[in-house]
Design a protein around this motif. Structure first.
Motif, PDB file in Angstrom:
ATOM      1  N   UNK A   1       0.850  -1.187   0.000  1.00 47.28           N
ATOM      2  CA  UNK A   1       0.000   0.000   0.000  1.00 47.28           C
ATOM      3  C   UNK A   1       0.880   1.229   0.000  1.00 47.28           C
ATOM      4  N   UNK A   2       0.511   2.225  -0.779  1.00 44.35           N
ATOM      5  CA  UNK A   2       1.313   3.437  -0.899  1.00 44.35           C
ATOM      6  C   UNK A   2       0.453   4.659  -0.586  1.00 44.35           C
ATOM      7  N   UNK A   3       0.485   5.102   0.649  1.00 43.51           N
ATOM      8  CA  UNK A   3      -0.292   6.297   0.997  1.00 43.51           C
ATOM      9  C   UNK A   3       0.370   7.546   0.441  1.00 43.51           C
ATOM     10  N   UNK A   4      -0.394   8.589   0.290  1.00 47.20           N
ATOM     11  CA  UNK A   4       0.170   9.870  -0.134  1.00 47.20           C
ATOM     12  C   UNK A   4       0.903  10.464   1.061  1.00 47.20           C
ATOM     13  N   UNK A   5       2.188  10.838   0.880  1.00 47.99           N
ATOM     14  CA  UNK A   5       2.930  11.443   2.000  1.00 47.99           C
ATOM     15  C   UNK A   5       2.316  12.782   2.386  1.00 47.99           C
ATOM     16  N   UNK A   6       2.366  13.131   3.662  1.00 44.72           N
ATOM     17  CA  UNK A   6       1.895  14.453   4.068  1.00 44.72           C
ATOM     18  C   UNK A   6       2.668  15.531   3.312  1.00 44.72           C
ATOM     19  N   UNK A   7       2.032  16.627   3.020  1.00 46.67           N
ATOM     20  CA  UNK A   7       2.666  17.706   2.266  1.00 46.67           C
ATOM     21  C   UNK A   7       3.964  18.138   2.939  1.00 46.67           C
ATOM     22  N   UNK A   8       5.056  18.072   2.208  1.00 44.96           N
ATOM     23  CA  UNK A   8       6.347  18.518   2.721  1.00 44.96           C
ATOM     24  C   UNK A   8       6.997  17.575   3.717  1.00 44.96           C
ATOM     25  N   UNK A   9       6.526  16.330   3.805  1.00 40.67           N
ATOM     26  CA  UNK A   9       7.114  15.392   4.764  1.00 40.67           C
ATOM     27  C   UNK A   9       7.259  14.014   4.132  1.00 40.67           C
ATOM     28  N   UNK A  10       7.994  13.943   3.033  1.00 45.80           N
ATOM     29  CA  UNK A  10       8.133  12.691   2.309  1.00 45.80           C
ATOM     30  C   UNK A  10       9.217  11.763   2.815  1.00 45.80           C
ATOM     31  N   UNK A  11       9.966  12.168   3.865  1.00 49.37           N
ATOM     32  CA  UNK A  11      11.029  11.331   4.429  1.00 49.37           C
ATOM     33  C   UNK A  11      10.761  11.071   5.908  1.00 49.37           C
ATOM     34  N   UNK A  12      10.974   9.835   6.348  1.00 44.56           N
ATOM     35  CA  UNK A  12      10.815   9.462   7.752  1.00 44.56           C
ATOM     36  C   UNK A  12      12.187   9.249   8.377  1.00 44.56           C
ATOM     37  N   UNK A  13      12.370   9.766   9.586  1.00 44.27           N
ATOM     38  CA  UNK A  13      13.581   9.511  10.371  1.00 44.27           C
ATOM     39  C   UNK A  13      13.232   8.420  11.379  1.00 44.27           C
ATOM     40  N   UNK A  14      13.982   7.329  11.375  1.00 43.37           N
ATOM     41  CA  UNK A  14      13.676   6.178  12.231  1.00 43.37           C
ATOM     42  C   UNK A  14      14.888   5.787  13.071  1.00 43.37           C
ATOM     43  N   UNK A  15      14.623   5.481  14.326  1.00 41.48           N
ATOM     44  CA  UNK A  15      15.624   4.911  15.222  1.00 41.48           C
ATOM     45  C   UNK A  15      15.075   3.548  15.617  1.00 41.48           C
TER      46      UNK A  15
END
Length: 105
Positions: A67-81
């Motif tokens: 599934x490919x949701x639309x990224x929130x506007x201006x937040x296409x990258x996730x930072x993960x720890x």
């Protein structure tokens, strides 16, 4: 900023986007070479002409679907720890700094 740990970042997964290959993941390694952080691009829906696909088959029989949701506007990258999302960013470098700041405390 001096207390913020700087990780060694390396390119991770690459996805084909037409004729171009795009980096969709960066992996952050600590001083001992252990991967402890990731920056991941949210792959939004696929556009093909006038059609929009929100799910993409990953095998020929379409038994495995992503599934490919639309990224929130201006937040296409996730930072993960580890397995936890610690922030979102518009650019990969911003997400890298967000991950490093989360490690600092």
């Amino acid at each position: 900023m001096a207390d913020t740990p700087r990780l060694h970042w390396a390119r991770g997964r690459v996805a084909a986007d037409g004729d171009d290959a795009r980096t969709v993941e960066w992996v952050g390694f600590n001083e001992t070479g252990e991967p402890i952080a990731r920056v991941v691009r949210i792959l939004g829906p696929l556009h093909s002409g006038w059609r929009l696909y929100r799910a993409v088959a990953l095998d020929r029989e379409a038994r495995v679907v992503q599934l490919r949701p639309r990224p929130p506007e201006g937040a296409g990258w996730l930072a993960c720890i580890g397995g936890q999302v610690v922030g979102r960013a518009a650019l990969p470098l911003q997400a890298v700094r967000t991950a490093e700041a989360a490690l600092a405390g």
